[in-house]
Design a protein around this motif. Structure first.
Motif, short mmCIF file in Angstrom:
data_model
loop_
_atom_site.label_atom_id
_atom_site.label_comp_id
_atom_site.label_asym_id
_atom_site.label_seq_id
_atom_site.Cartn_x
_atom_site.Cartn_y
_atom_site.Cartn_z
N ALA A 165 0.82 -1.21 0.00
CA ALA A 165 0.00 0.00 0.00
C ALA A 165 0.85 1.26 0.00
O ALA A 165 0.49 2.28 -0.60
N ASP A 167 4.04 1.74 -1.27
CA ASP A 167 4.86 2.14 -2.42
C ASP A 167 4.69 1.29 -3.67
O ASP A 167 5.56 1.29 -4.54
N ASN A 168 3.60 0.54 -3.78
CA ASN A 168 3.36 -0.15 -5.05
C ASN A 168 2.78 0.83 -6.07
O ASN A 168 2.44 1.97 -5.74
N GLU A 169 2.68 0.37 -7.31
CA GLU A 169 2.24 1.23 -8.40
C GLU A 169 0.81 1.75 -8.20
O GLU A 169 -0.04 1.06 -7.64
N ALA A 170 0.56 2.98 -8.65
CA ALA A 170 -0.78 3.56 -8.65
C ALA A 170 -1.18 3.86 -10.09
O ALA A 170 -0.52 4.62 -10.79
N LYS A 171 -2.25 3.22 -10.55
CA LYS A 171 -2.77 3.47 -11.90
C LYS A 171 -3.65 4.72 -11.88
O LYS A 171 -4.21 5.09 -10.85
N PRO A 173 -6.76 6.83 -11.80
CA PRO A 173 -8.13 6.44 -11.41
C PRO A 173 -9.12 6.68 -12.53
O PRO A 173 -8.98 7.58 -13.35
N GLN A 192 -6.62 -0.95 -7.59
CA GLN A 192 -5.27 -0.43 -7.72
C GLN A 192 -4.26 -1.50 -7.31
O GLN A 192 -4.52 -2.30 -6.39
N TYR A 194 -1.77 -1.34 -5.52
CA TYR A 194 -1.30 -1.22 -4.13
C TYR A 194 -2.35 -1.68 -3.11
O TYR A 194 -2.09 -1.66 -1.91
N ILE A 195 -3.52 -2.11 -3.59
CA ILE A 195 -4.57 -2.59 -2.68
C ILE A 195 -4.51 -4.11 -2.58
O ILE A 195 -4.43 -4.80 -3.60
#
Length: 204
Positions: A165, A167-171, A173, A192, A194-195
């Motif tokens: 949550a 520091d993983n990738e965020a696409k 929205p 996402q 990171y979820i």
């Protein structure tokens, strides 16, 4: 007065340019043996292993690529890096899994950490990935967590979800305009990256 003839003393001249000492392959071999030495597990007294992987004295191997100085032998100089490497990665696991540390207690958690890191040394440019195989390790080696294995697994799963949550990738929205003019069969909604969805048996 007779004038002296000037000579080319430029450091880039062929006469003064230092001779190439290593090929690329030799440099790679040096990097490999240095990494192997630094990443080797410490002894129980937190010292460098006295024997190399082929049972030759480590001191003899190290002397081939590390110079001593007036205060320390080649082995003692490299031991500083060997110890600091292990202190650093142990600290990272301690920082990333405070809940698991509480579940197991300090001594058992340290034993688990050492066993895990010996089996799964760092292979990434970022220490963020250091615990990526910890869940699999606990499942495969429950002797390190004993009767608390089910709780330990869930706590480790939760704490890895925190790392994802953070520091993983965020696409980008999706908004309402992205849906306009599309049929239901064309729409693909995803969480996402990171979820992480967790189904836990313990109130963590």
């Amino acid at each position: 007065m007779k004038r002296l003839k000037r000579t080319n003393s430029s450091p880039t001249s062929k006469r003064t340019r230092p001779k190439k000492r290593q090929t690329v392959q030799e440099l790679r071999e040096l990097q490999r043996i240095m990494a192997s030495a630094v990443m080797r597990p410490l002894t129980s007294s937190e010292r460098m292993q006295p024997l190399w992987t082929d049972n030759r004295p480590t001191e003899a191997i190290v002397a081939g690529f590390i110079k001593p100085n007036v205060h320390l032998s080649a082995l003692e100089r490299l031991e500083i890096y060997n110890r600091q490497y292990w202190y650093r990665i142990i600290d990272c696991i301690f920082d990333d899994y405070p809940g698991l540390r509480v579940v197991l207690g300090q001594r058992k958690f340290l034993a688990l950490t050492l066993a895990y890191l010996e089996r799964h040394p760092s292979t990434s440019f970022t220490l963020r990935n250091l615990g990526q195989y910890l869940l699999d390790f606990i499942e495969a080696k429950p002797e390190w967590t004993g009767s608390r294995t089910p709780l330990a697994l869930e706590m480790a799963r939760l704490e890895w979800a925190y790392i994802e949550a953070f520091d993983n990738e965020a696409k980008p929205p999706m908004n309402i305009d992205d849906l306009l003019g599309k049929g239901a069969g064309e729409i693909r909604l995803r969480l996402q990256p990171y979820i992480t969805l967790l189904a836990l048996q313990y109130p963590l």
